[in-house]
Scaffold this motif. Sequence first.
Motif, PDB file in Angstrom:
ATOM      1  N   ASP A  73       0.847  -1.184   0.000  1.00 23.31           N
ATOM      2  CA  ASP A  73       0.000   0.000   0.000  1.00 23.31           C
ATOM      3  C   ASP A  73       0.884   1.235   0.000  1.00 23.31           C
ATOM      4  O   ASP A  73       1.924   1.248   0.640  1.00 23.31           O
ATOM      5  CB  ASP A  73      -0.910   0.019   1.239  1.00 23.31           C
ATOM      6  CG  ASP A  73      -1.891  -1.142   1.244  1.00 23.31           C
ATOM      7  OD1 ASP A  73      -1.857  -1.946   2.195  1.00 23.31           O
ATOM      8  OD2 ASP A  73      -2.675  -1.239   0.297  1.00 23.31           O
ATOM      9  N   GLN A  75       0.870   5.683   0.164  1.00 18.16           N
ATOM     10  CA  GLN A  75       0.110   6.902   0.435  1.00 18.16           C
ATOM     11  C   GLN A  75       1.032   8.113   0.321  1.00 18.16           C
ATOM     12  O   GLN A  75       2.219   8.026   0.656  1.00 18.16           O
ATOM     13  CB  GLN A  75      -0.428   6.908   1.875  1.00 18.16           C
ATOM     14  CG  GLN A  75      -1.554   5.949   2.160  1.00 18.16           C
ATOM     15  CD  GLN A  75      -1.977   6.024   3.623  1.00 18.16           C
ATOM     16  OE1 GLN A  75      -1.304   6.642   4.440  1.00 18.16           O
ATOM     17  NE2 GLN A  75      -3.105   5.413   3.960  1.00 18.16           N
ATOM     18  N   LEU A  83       4.610   7.114   1.790  1.00 12.74           N
ATOM     19  CA  LEU A  83       4.634   6.053   2.801  1.00 12.74           C
ATOM     20  C   LEU A  83       4.226   4.762   2.115  1.00 12.74           C
ATOM     21  O   LEU A  83       3.205   4.721   1.428  1.00 12.74           O
ATOM     22  CB  LEU A  83       3.646   6.392   3.916  1.00 12.74           C
ATOM     23  CG  LEU A  83       3.389   5.297   4.956  1.00 12.74           C
ATOM     24  CD1 LEU A  83       4.642   4.990   5.762  1.00 12.74           C
ATOM     25  CD2 LEU A  83       2.253   5.722   5.892  1.00 12.74           C
ATOM     26  N   MET A  85       3.734   0.483   2.714  1.00 12.89           N
ATOM     27  CA  MET A  85       3.709  -0.667   3.636  1.00 12.89           C
ATOM     28  C   MET A  85       3.637  -1.949   2.817  1.00 12.89           C
ATOM     29  O   MET A  85       2.831  -2.051   1.895  1.00 12.89           O
ATOM     30  CB  MET A  85       2.512  -0.602   4.595  1.00 12.89           C
ATOM     31  CG  MET A  85       2.543  -1.741   5.622  1.00 12.89           C
ATOM     32  SD  MET A  85       1.311  -1.611   6.930  1.00 12.89           S
ATOM     33  CE  MET A  85      -0.024  -2.595   6.242  1.00 12.89           C
ATOM     34  N   VAL A  87       3.531  -6.264   2.943  1.00 13.34           N
ATOM     35  CA  VAL A  87       3.312  -7.501   3.702  1.00 13.34           C
ATOM     36  C   VAL A  87       3.671  -8.646   2.768  1.00 13.34           C
ATOM     37  O   VAL A  87       3.279  -8.637   1.596  1.00 13.34           O
ATOM     38  CB  VAL A  87       1.836  -7.617   4.143  1.00 13.34           C
ATOM     39  CG1 VAL A  87       1.574  -8.956   4.821  1.00 13.34           C
ATOM     40  CG2 VAL A  87       1.470  -6.489   5.087  1.00 13.34           C
TER      41      VAL A  87
ATOM     42  N   LEU B  41      -6.316   7.144   5.088  1.00  9.37           N
ATOM     43  CA  LEU B  41      -6.379   5.789   5.647  1.00  9.37           C
ATOM     44  C   LEU B  41      -6.445   4.818   4.482  1.00  9.37           C
ATOM     45  O   LEU B  41      -7.178   5.059   3.517  1.00  9.37           O
ATOM     46  CB  LEU B  41      -7.631   5.630   6.512  1.00  9.37           C
ATOM     47  CG  LEU B  41      -8.056   4.188   6.853  1.00  9.37           C
ATOM     48  CD1 LEU B  41      -7.031   3.515   7.776  1.00  9.37           C
ATOM     49  CD2 LEU B  41      -9.447   4.154   7.496  1.00  9.37           C
ATOM     50  N   THR B  42      -5.663   3.757   4.538  1.00 14.60           N
ATOM     51  CA  THR B  42      -5.851   2.669   3.580  1.00 14.60           C
ATOM     52  C   THR B  42      -6.195   1.437   4.402  1.00 14.60           C
ATOM     53  O   THR B  42      -5.371   0.974   5.202  1.00 14.60           O
ATOM     54  CB  THR B  42      -4.599   2.417   2.718  1.00 14.60           C
ATOM     55  OG1 THR B  42      -4.208   3.628   2.081  1.00 14.60           O
ATOM     56  CG2 THR B  42      -4.892   1.365   1.647  1.00 14.60           C
ATOM     57  N   GLN B 103      -0.168  -2.640  11.025  1.00 14.18           N
ATOM     58  CA  GLN B 103      -0.644  -1.271  10.866  1.00 14.18           C
ATOM     59  C   GLN B 103       0.516  -0.291  10.966  1.00 14.18           C
ATOM     60  O   GLN B 103       1.465  -0.505  11.736  1.00 14.18           O
ATOM     61  CB  GLN B 103      -1.704  -0.959  11.935  1.00 14.18           C
ATOM     62  CG  GLN B 103      -2.512   0.290  11.674  1.00 14.18           C
ATOM     63  CD  GLN B 103      -3.887   0.235  12.324  1.00 14.18           C
ATOM     64  OE1 GLN B 103      -4.182  -0.604  13.157  1.00 14.18           O
ATOM     65  NE2 GLN B 103      -4.755   1.169  11.939  1.00 14.18           N
ATOM     66  N   VAL B 104       0.457   0.739  10.147  1.00 19.24           N
ATOM     67  CA  VAL B 104       1.484   1.784  10.154  1.00 19.24           C
ATOM     68  C   VAL B 104       0.769   3.114  10.339  1.00 19.24           C
ATOM     69  O   VAL B 104      -0.292   3.347   9.744  1.00 19.24           O
ATOM     70  CB  VAL B 104       2.265   1.779   8.818  1.00 19.24           C
ATOM     71  CG1 VAL B 104       3.092   3.041   8.652  1.00 19.24           C
ATOM     72  CG2 VAL B 104       3.167   0.561   8.743  1.00 19.24           C
ATOM     73  N   ASN B 118      -1.429   9.676   8.379  1.00 19.11           N
ATOM     74  CA  ASN B 118      -1.415   8.495   7.515  1.00 19.11           C
ATOM     75  C   ASN B 118      -1.641   7.240   8.342  1.00 19.11           C
ATOM     76  O   ASN B 118      -1.052   7.100   9.425  1.00 19.11           O
ATOM     77  CB  ASN B 118      -0.067   8.365   6.804  1.00 19.11           C
ATOM     78  CG  ASN B 118       0.215   9.510   5.848  1.00 19.11           C
ATOM     79  OD1 ASN B 118       0.634  10.584   6.273  1.00 19.11           O
ATOM     80  ND2 ASN B 118      -0.007   9.284   4.576  1.00 19.11           N
ATOM     81  N   ASP B 119      -2.464   6.366   7.834  1.00 23.11           N
ATOM     82  CA  ASP B 119      -2.809   5.129   8.556  1.00 23.11           C
ATOM     83  C   ASP B 119      -2.986   4.036   7.505  1.00 23.11           C
ATOM     84  O   ASP B 119      -3.776   4.182   6.565  1.00 23.11           O
ATOM     85  CB  ASP B 119      -4.111   5.381   9.336  1.00 23.11           C
ATOM     86  CG  ASP B 119      -4.624   4.163  10.104  1.00 23.11           C
ATOM     87  OD1 ASP B 119      -5.607   4.339  10.850  1.00 23.11           O
ATOM     88  OD2 ASP B 119      -4.072   3.054   9.964  1.00 23.11           O
ATOM     89  N   VAL B 120      -2.246   2.964   7.635  1.00 22.79           N
ATOM     90  CA  VAL B 120      -2.373   1.839   6.705  1.00 22.79           C
ATOM     91  C   VAL B 120      -2.607   0.577   7.527  1.00 22.79           C
ATOM     92  O   VAL B 120      -1.840   0.286   8.438  1.00 22.79           O
ATOM     93  CB  VAL B 120      -1.102   1.659   5.847  1.00 22.79           C
ATOM     94  CG1 VAL B 120      -1.290   0.534   4.821  1.00 22.79           C
ATOM     95  CG2 VAL B 120      -0.736   2.948   5.129  1.00 22.79           C
ATOM     96  N   PHE B 121      -3.681  -0.145   7.230  1.00 20.78           N
ATOM     97  CA  PHE B 121      -4.037  -1.355   7.986  1.00 20.78           C
ATOM     98  C   PHE B 121      -4.190  -2.550   7.050  1.00 20.78           C
ATOM     99  O   PHE B 121      -4.825  -2.440   5.990  1.00 20.78           O
ATOM    100  CB  PHE B 121      -5.355  -1.132   8.734  1.00 20.78           C
ATOM    101  CG  PHE B 121      -5.901  -2.395   9.377  1.00 20.78           C
ATOM    102  CD1 PHE B 121      -6.783  -3.226   8.684  1.00 20.78           C
ATOM    103  CD2 PHE B 121      -5.511  -2.751  10.651  1.00 20.78           C
ATOM    104  CE1 PHE B 121      -7.278  -4.395   9.254  1.00 20.78           C
ATOM    105  CE2 PHE B 121      -6.001  -3.917  11.242  1.00 20.78           C
ATOM    106  CZ  PHE B 121      -6.876  -4.732  10.543  1.00 20.78           C
ATOM    107  N   ARG B 122      -3.605  -3.674   7.464  1.00 26.22           N
ATOM    108  CA  ARG B 122      -3.798  -4.926   6.720  1.00 26.22           C
ATOM    109  C   ARG B 122      -3.916  -6.064   7.722  1.00 26.22           C
ATOM    110  O   ARG B 122      -3.180  -6.085   8.722  1.00 26.22           O
ATOM    111  CB  ARG B 122      -2.582  -5.232   5.820  1.00 26.22           C
ATOM    112  CG  ARG B 122      -2.507  -4.433   4.532  1.00 26.22           C
ATOM    113  CD  ARG B 122      -3.080  -5.214   3.373  1.00 26.22           C
ATOM    114  NE  ARG B 122      -3.038  -4.435   2.130  1.00 26.22           N
ATOM    115  CZ  ARG B 122      -3.730  -4.744   1.057  1.00 26.22           C
ATOM    116  NH1 ARG B 122      -4.505  -5.812   1.048  1.00 26.22           N
ATOM    117  NH2 ARG B 122      -3.649  -3.994  -0.023  1.00 26.22           N
TER     118      ARG B 122
END
Lengths: 128, 130
Positions: A73, A75, A83, A85, A87, B41-42, B103-104, B118-122
């Motif tokens: 991901d 952003q 940014l 991320m 996985v 947010l993602t 999460q970041v 910024n917020d990234v969740f998986r």
Amino acid sequence: MGDQTPLWEQIGSSFVQHYYQMFDSDRSQLGSIYIDASCLTWEGQPCQGKRAIVEKLTSLPFTKIAHSITAQDHQPTPDNCILSMVVGQLKADDDHIIGFHQCFILKNINDAWVCTNDMFRLAVHNFG
Amino acid sequence: MAGEKEIWQKIGEGFVQEYYNQFDNTNRMGLGNLYSADACLTWEGSPFQGKEAITGKLVNLPFKRIKHIITKQDFQPTIDSCILIMVFGQLQVDDDRPMAFHQVFMLKSQNCAWACTNDVFRLGVHNIAV
């Protein structure tokens, strides 16, 4: 469809591809993506600066490594950084395949995108 | 390495604690206050922009109960004086089996307060219990 992809996604995914390709083939080359102000936190251990980071990465105790990305991901950030991320899974030498996650901040300095922040963790839960 | 924690670690830990406490123990309506107006947010690959859209997403997540347990959290300062946070843990929703999550967050100081920009969740699909 490629034209509709936001710029930060294009840069982020291009970086991610480049990073893991380099990591898996010759990690001594990774210095090119960091700067002296870069921070790496590797499994909780902090490293500061290009030299220390490359030293850490090249001294990791495996000969062969292969990363496989499950999801990524990207952003934009308020200061025009990116940014990312990631996985995925990795396999070092003849060890088991293990999950990992990693995040990067990329910054444009002198027309090149460099990595200023890098955090890596194996996806392992410790109970107790 | 022991001794006083760096300031970004203290701020980061404070945010993480507040975030998951609100997430797990409230109706999540207050979570929006932790974000900046233009935050991104993602969530599992879907993007949301702005405090309102983010709150809407989080408040409407389809479960009654949720609990997060943090396994690891890492903090770094950024060149632009922000704080980068990476969290790894497990969560349990209603009576489902526990799942790993990643999460970041990025925090920025705005008007004398730290806000999440910024917020990234998986959810974690690869993880090993040790």
